[in-house]
Design an enzyme around this catalytic site. Structure first.
Site, mmCIF file in Angstrom:
data_model
loop_
_atom_site.group_PDB
_atom_site.id
_atom_site.type_symbol
_atom_site.label_atom_id
_atom_site.label_comp_id
_atom_site.label_asym_id
_atom_site.label_seq_id
_atom_site.Cartn_x
_atom_site.Cartn_y
_atom_site.Cartn_z
ATOM 1 N N ASP A 75 -17.582 -71.889 -58.060
ATOM 2 C CA ASP A 75 -18.795 -72.414 -58.816
ATOM 3 C C ASP A 75 -19.356 -71.913 -60.016
ATOM 4 O OD1 ASP A 75 -21.738 -71.406 -58.879
ATOM 5 O OD2 ASP A 75 -21.720 -70.703 -56.868
ATOM 6 N N LYS A 112 -30.453 -75.054 -61.085
ATOM 7 C CA LYS A 112 -30.592 -74.316 -61.824
ATOM 8 C C LYS A 112 -30.496 -75.003 -63.412
ATOM 9 C CE LYS A 112 -29.827 -71.393 -58.665
ATOM 10 N NZ LYS A 112 -31.503 -71.153 -58.080
ATOM 11 N N TYR A 126 -23.111 -64.985 -56.107
ATOM 12 C CA TYR A 126 -24.070 -64.844 -55.510
ATOM 13 C C TYR A 126 -24.269 -64.216 -54.255
ATOM 14 C CZ TYR A 126 -28.400 -66.717 -53.805
ATOM 15 O OH TYR A 126 -29.498 -67.121 -53.405
ATOM 16 N N ARG A 169 -28.365 -90.162 -44.791
ATOM 17 C CA ARG A 169 -28.097 -88.987 -44.227
ATOM 18 C C ARG A 169 -26.807 -88.704 -44.713
ATOM 19 N NH1 ARG A 169 -25.772 -87.200 -39.421
ATOM 20 N NH2 ARG A 169 -27.463 -88.101 -38.183
HETATM 21 N N1 LCS Z 1 -24.199 -70.537 -56.818
HETATM 22 C C1 LCS Z 1 -24.988 -69.616 -57.662
HETATM 23 C C2 LCS Z 1 -24.114 -68.944 -58.527
HETATM 24 C C3 LCS Z 1 -26.091 -69.546 -57.425
HETATM 25 O O1 LCS Z 1 -27.233 -68.331 -58.284
HETATM 26 C C4 LCS Z 1 -27.357 -69.439 -56.551
HETATM 27 C C5 LCS Z 1 -28.611 -69.142 -56.026
HETATM 28 C C6 LCS Z 1 -26.485 -70.751 -55.911
HETATM 29 C C7 LCS Z 1 -24.982 -70.650 -55.846
HETATM 30 C C8 LCS Z 1 -27.237 -71.214 -54.350
HETATM 31 O O2 LCS Z 1 -27.946 -72.499 -54.807
HETATM 32 P P1 LCS Z 1 -29.195 -72.624 -54.178
HETATM 33 O O3 LCS Z 1 -28.950 -73.493 -52.432
HETATM 34 O O4 LCS Z 1 -30.239 -70.985 -54.397
HETATM 35 O O5 LCS Z 1 -29.902 -74.504 -54.625
HETATM 36 N N2 LCS Z 1 -28.755 -68.377 -57.532
HETATM 37 C C9 LCS Z 1 -30.497 -68.109 -56.809
HETATM 38 C C10 LCS Z 1 -30.808 -66.544 -57.925
HETATM 39 O O6 LCS Z 1 -29.500 -65.912 -59.035
HETATM 40 N N3 LCS Z 1 -31.650 -66.507 -57.854
HETATM 41 O O7 LCS Z 1 -32.435 -67.401 -56.918
HETATM 42 C C11 LCS Z 1 -31.406 -68.477 -56.592
#
Ligand code: LCS
Length: 373
Positions: A163, A188, A91, A38
């Site tokens: 970010d 991503k 986001y 963890r």
């Molecule tokens: N930061 C950005 C810029 C994101 O686009 C996302 C998710 C996150 C953080 C969070 O990441 P995750 O927890 O999903 O790994 N963006 C998404 C989107 O545009 N569509 O589905 C998820």
């Protein structure tokens, strides 16, 4: 020990010790020794070292998702009574953390228009600790001048979190501009194949990283699984070739969209017509694979266009090998109130495209037939 080229997956929750002395030594510093997965695991460690190197940081902490990393970094820094400043466009999950969760813990916030840094200084208070930016922003593709934000932050002793998910480390390295912390959703571009969820926090501030590991990772428990860490590390191997292709495909498609009379606004960092083109050239090596645009006729025309696509897939997420298209106001950003969305520049009809690795001419042919050209 078998000479395997690829590091094994350490699919273990715990680690044994040869003696109680060894155990005492390892457990005295959970952050530095393998004792329980963890907190640390060799598969996670391998990934973290690669991510730190890619972002020119001293270290990294991997989380179970991008939101694990976003919330993990925020709660590692902020405490009750603090104030933080965020860009408006971001986001939706980060938006929810800001507007809903930070205030529950006595942390206040303000927001500024990402393209107008003059709005930042009037928002700074004696208890302000952080400026948090996302560049390019999801889904508007508005850029934030990282160096400009860092200059303001340093004057006031504030931390800067960036970010960097949309740009990827291939295109932008925020720590090189003086940012304190870089955040990624590994789901991503870094994972790259749409088959994992992961996140990471990267920094030169090793004390802050300890706070992340021994605080928000160890106790909030948003831990990356060894197999996921393995997949994300595998994704990193092709990040460069994929990003080069995304950069080229998206630029070609953005130029085509810009010249199509049925498309109203196209937002892509590396278009010469982009009002923020100078910022793009300063802090990005390529424009990445994300484009946003409006089809003339607004929401209904946009829906019709999306429903007519054959090669491009209607889905949230981004950075996959396949081209994904979505209507942000109705999908990824639907939980954000309309007024907040509009203040962030998200129109109802805005289409967000994550350009894939297909032949760009095939993608353009699909866009063309869906527009009825
Ligand atoms: N930061 C950005 C810029 C994101 O686009 C996302 C998710 C996150 C953080 C969070 O990441 P995750 O927890 O999903 O790994 N963006 C998404 C989107 O545009 N569509 O589905 C998820």
């Amino acid at each position: 020990m078998y000479g395997a080229l690829i590091p094994p997956i350490y699919q273990t929750s715990t680690f044994y010790f040869d003696s109680t002395d060894d155990a005492v030594e390892a457990c005295a510093d959970y952050a530095e020794n393998f004792a329980y997965s963890r907190i640390t695991n060799p598969s996670q460690d391998y990934l973290e070292q690669k991510l730190a190197a890619l972002e020119h940081g001293k270290g990294a902490v991997a989380y179970a998702s991008g939101m694990g990393a976003v919330s993990g970094a925020l709660f590692a820094l902020l405490k009750s009574g603090d104030h933080a400043i965020f860009t408006k466009a971001k986001y939706s999950g980060t938006e929810d953390i800001t507007t809903d969760w930070l205030p529950r813990f006595g942390i206040s916030y303000d927001t500024f228009n990402a393209a107008d840094l003059s709005q930042i200084e009037p928002l700074i208070k004696p208890n302000t600790k952080l400026i948090y930016i996302e560049t390019p922003a999801n889904p508007t593709m508005v850029l934030v001048d990282i160096q400009g934000v860092v200059d303001i932050a340093k004057k006031h002793g504030l931390k800067v979190f960036v970010d960097n998910t949309f740009a990827s480390p291939y295109n932008t390295n925020p720590l090189d501009f003086g940012a304190d912390v870089v955040i990624h959703s590994l789901t991503k571009y870094i994972g790259g194949h749409g088959d994992l969820l992961g996140g990471a926090v990267i920094s030169n501030d090793t004390e802050f990283l300890r706070q992340c590991r021994l605080g928000t990772l160890m106790h909030f428990g948003s831990v990356i699984a060894p197999f996921t860490a393995f997949l994300a590390s595998r994704g990193l191997k092709t990040l460069g070739v994929r990003m080069r292709q995304y950069n080229a495909n998206a630029l070609k498609i953005a130029r085509w969209l810009e010249n199509n009379p049925k498309i109203e606004t196209v937002r892509y960092p590396m278009l010469e017509s982009n009002p923020q083109y100078e910022i793009a050239k300063r802090q990005m090596r390529g424009g990445s694979g994300m484009i946003s645009f409006d089809v003339a006729g607004g929401l209904e025309a946009g829906k019709k266009f999306i429903n007519s696509l054959k090669l491009c897939t209607l889905a949230v997420s981004l950075g996959d090998t396949e081209t994904l298209v979505e209507q942000a106001a109705a999908m990824t950003h639907t939980m954000i109130p309309k007024e907040t969305r509009e203040a962030a520049g998200i129109t109802d009809g805005m289409i967000r495209m994550s350009v894939g690795l297909e032949d760009p001419d095939d993608i353009i042919a699909d866009l063309k037939q869906a527009l009825g050209d």
